[in-house]
Design an enzyme around this catalytic site. Structure first.
Site, PDB file in Angstrom:
ATOM      1  N   LYS A 195       0.850  -1.206   0.000  1.00 43.57           N
ATOM      2  CA  LYS A 195       0.000   0.000   0.000  1.00 43.57           C
ATOM      3  C   LYS A 195       0.877   1.244   0.000  1.00 43.57           C
ATOM      4  O   LYS A 195       2.097   1.156   0.249  1.00 43.57           O
ATOM      5  CB  LYS A 195      -0.903  -0.015   1.235  1.00 43.57           C
ATOM      6  CG  LYS A 195      -0.150  -0.001   2.563  1.00 43.57           C
ATOM      7  CD  LYS A 195      -1.084  -0.264   3.744  1.00 43.57           C
ATOM      8  CE  LYS A 195      -0.315  -0.305   5.048  1.00 43.57           C
ATOM      9  NZ  LYS A 195      -1.165  -0.758   6.179  1.00 43.57           N
ATOM     10  N   ARG A 235     -10.026   0.070  16.129  1.00 41.38           N
ATOM     11  CA  ARG A 235     -10.014   0.986  14.991  1.00 41.38           C
ATOM     12  C   ARG A 235     -11.102   0.514  14.038  1.00 41.38           C
ATOM     13  O   ARG A 235     -12.125   1.167  13.911  1.00 41.38           O
ATOM     14  CB  ARG A 235      -8.616   0.988  14.357  1.00 41.38           C
ATOM     15  CG  ARG A 235      -8.387   2.073  13.339  1.00 41.38           C
ATOM     16  CD  ARG A 235      -6.969   2.044  12.811  1.00 41.38           C
ATOM     17  NE  ARG A 235      -6.590   0.747  12.224  1.00 41.38           N
ATOM     18  CZ  ARG A 235      -5.425   0.488  11.656  1.00 41.38           C
ATOM     19  NH1 ARG A 235      -4.497   1.431  11.597  1.00 41.38           N
ATOM     20  NH2 ARG A 235      -5.162  -0.687  11.145  1.00 41.38           N
ATOM     21  N   TYR A 261      18.465  28.030   9.308  1.00 39.84           N
ATOM     22  CA  TYR A 261      17.252  28.719   9.760  1.00 39.84           C
ATOM     23  C   TYR A 261      17.100  28.653  11.272  1.00 39.84           C
ATOM     24  O   TYR A 261      17.320  27.611  11.895  1.00 39.84           O
ATOM     25  CB  TYR A 261      16.010  28.100   9.125  1.00 39.84           C
ATOM     26  CG  TYR A 261      15.831  28.419   7.671  1.00 39.84           C
ATOM     27  CD1 TYR A 261      15.652  29.730   7.239  1.00 39.84           C
ATOM     28  CD2 TYR A 261      15.827  27.393   6.729  1.00 39.84           C
ATOM     29  CE1 TYR A 261      15.478  30.015   5.895  1.00 39.84           C
ATOM     30  CE2 TYR A 261      15.645  27.678   5.381  1.00 39.84           C
ATOM     31  CZ  TYR A 261      15.479  28.988   4.970  1.00 39.84           C
ATOM     32  OH  TYR A 261      15.310  29.275   3.644  1.00 39.84           O
ATOM     33  N   MET A 272      14.410  23.056   2.966  1.00 33.64           N
ATOM     34  CA  MET A 272      13.624  22.374   1.935  1.00 33.64           C
ATOM     35  C   MET A 272      14.512  21.538   1.013  1.00 33.64           C
ATOM     36  O   MET A 272      14.172  20.407   0.667  1.00 33.64           O
ATOM     37  CB  MET A 272      12.834  23.410   1.115  1.00 33.64           C
ATOM     38  CG  MET A 272      11.851  22.766   0.152  1.00 33.64           C
ATOM     39  SD  MET A 272      10.946  23.964  -0.837  1.00 33.64           S
ATOM     40  CE  MET A 272       9.888  24.722   0.367  1.00 33.64           C
TER      41      MET A 272
HETATM   42  C1  LIG Z   1      -0.408  -1.839   6.737  1.00 34.24           C
HETATM   43  C2  LIG Z   1      -0.977  -3.111   7.268  1.00 34.24           C
HETATM   44  C3  LIG Z   1      -0.160  -4.230   7.477  1.00 34.24           C
HETATM   45  C4  LIG Z   1       1.355  -4.175   7.343  1.00 34.24           C
HETATM   46  O1  LIG Z   1       1.873  -3.657   8.557  1.00 34.24           O
HETATM   47  P1  LIG Z   1       3.452  -3.559   8.811  1.00 34.24           P
HETATM   48  O2  LIG Z   1       3.554  -3.115  10.224  1.00 34.24           O
HETATM   49  O3  LIG Z   1       3.975  -2.551   7.846  1.00 34.24           O
HETATM   50  O4  LIG Z   1       4.003  -4.911   8.576  1.00 34.24           O
HETATM   51  C5  LIG Z   1      -0.760  -5.415   7.856  1.00 34.24           C
HETATM   52  N1  LIG Z   1      -2.101  -5.492   8.046  1.00 34.24           N
HETATM   53  C6  LIG Z   1      -2.911  -4.431   7.883  1.00 34.24           C
HETATM   54  C7  LIG Z   1      -4.364  -4.574   8.130  1.00 34.24           C
HETATM   55  C8  LIG Z   1      -2.382  -3.208   7.507  1.00 34.24           C
HETATM   56  O5  LIG Z   1      -3.196  -2.155   7.356  1.00 34.24           O
END
Ligand SMILES: *Cc1c(COP(=O)(O)O)cnc(C)c1O
Length: 356
Positions: free
Chosen positions: A33, A129, A253, A301
């Protein structure tokens, strides 16, 4: 040409995926993702296509990008569909879907789809969640079992603190999972990366490794399995200017850093517009010609400044590594009150170059 770039080693990606698989012997969906945590989702999927059992992404937009690039392995949508009009596309592109909410059940029943879907039914074991509560889970499971819209069902949950083994929270989540799913037959998926690495008893049938694929440890301590990971991304640039300052001079800065001694300052072509964390503190480690140096002064930046006083052999044109081999992104993240996930996802502007 500006020397800032991210070198992505696809051999290391494959190594890390196969490490996840070797720890359990079960299936593993490579979580790619958010553009493979900044590493480039299509490149990563193609690099893993020979070895991976499938992939997981956050939404149909991410999945369709992979399908358009010719990725044919299973793809799981980790939050399923957001709107009912996605359902025919899920069927058309053979996407698997997490179901975590009552509204999705109603949309599925009302949908006109040509063939049934592979559903991963999410149980909320304590992360609070998304997911169905333990009390309602079995009822939802049985209703989906009876549904003509469902091809298969997988039990699924997600850990909140698998990276903190001492808290006892993962044991609690596992107990809730075992209790709520005891009478339901089907494959199970529980483990994100810290689960894969540190919770062998929780491996179940499908792993969901994410951050570990990219070679960053999810732990804030040294962990035996995580030591075997290979960093995939080398974030690199060069020194583009050098100056000698006496003691007592401010740098950058806000004059955050004041030289404590006569100081040789190296300016690196890398800044927060590239994804380097602006909140990195003075002292954040940086590799110059493979040797440890440190950030001094605020990140701008397009540039940042490092201390070359102890590295007389380094100067204009020297190679700088911000993270990668020899400097885990997790270590840099800690100096910026962040996590490697965010550092990778924030990668921006720098060109990605692929090897392997
Ligand atoms: C993003 C995600 C993962 C992967 O998690 P990592 O900590 O990056 O291994 C696994 N399961 C779900 C539901 C996620 O949203």
């Amino acid at each position: 040409m500006r020397p800032a770039h991210a070198l992505i080693d696809l051999n290391a990606l494959r190594h890390n995926y196969l490490l996840a698989k070797s720890l359990s012997g079960q299936g593993a969906l490579a979580v790619i993702k958010a553009n493979a945590y900044g590493h480039g989702a299509v490149h990563c999927a193609e690099a893993l296509s020979e070895v991976a059992d499938g992939f997981a992404v956050a939404c149909i937009e991410e999945a369709l990008e992979l399908r358009a690039a010719g990725v044919s392995k299973p793809i799981l949508l980790l939050e399923g569909w957001f709107e009912a009009d996605e359902l025919p596309l899920l069927v058309e592109h053979q996407l698997w879907a997490v179901v975590h909410h009552q509204a999705q059940l109603e949309q599925l029943e009302a949908a006109h789809i040509a063939s049934p879907l592979h559903i991963w039914l999410k149980l909320d074991t304590g992360m609070h969640r998304v997911g169905f509560s333990p009390a309602e889970y079995a009822d939802v499971w049985h209703s989906l079992e009876r549904s003509s819209k469902v091809a298969s069902l997988t039990k699924m949950t997600h850990f909140a603190r698998a990276d903190e083994p001492e808290t006892g929270r993962t044991e609690e989540q596992l107990a809730v999972f075992a209790d709520a799913t005891a009478d339901l037959s089907g494959p199970a998926s529980l483990c994100n990366s810290p689960g894969v690495l540190a919770w062998p008893a929780a491996h179940g049938d499908w792993l969901r490794p994410g951050i570990m694929l990219y070679g960053a440890t999810p732990f804030s301590f040294s962990q035996a399995q995580a030591e075997l990971l290979q960093p995939v991304m080398q974030l690199e640039s060069r020194i583009i200017a050098v100056r000698e300052l006496p003691a007592g001079e401010p740098i950058g800065y806000g004059s955050r850093y004041i030289t404590q001694r006569p100081t040789r300052v190296g300016v690196v072509a890398m800044g927060y517009a590239d994804g380097y964390p602006r909140h990195a503190k003075d002292g954040t480690p940086v590799l110059v010609d493979g040797q440890r140096s440190q950030l001094i002064g605020r990140v701008s930046m397009d540039m940042l400044t490092v201390d070359l006083t102890e590295l007389p052999g380094s100067g204009l044109g020297s190679a700088v590594r911000l993270w990668g081999e020899g400097l885990n992104a997790s270590e840099v993240a800690a100096w910026a009150d962040s996590i490697p996930y965010q550092l990778f996802c924030n990668l921006n502007r720098v060109p990605r170059r692929y090897i392997g």
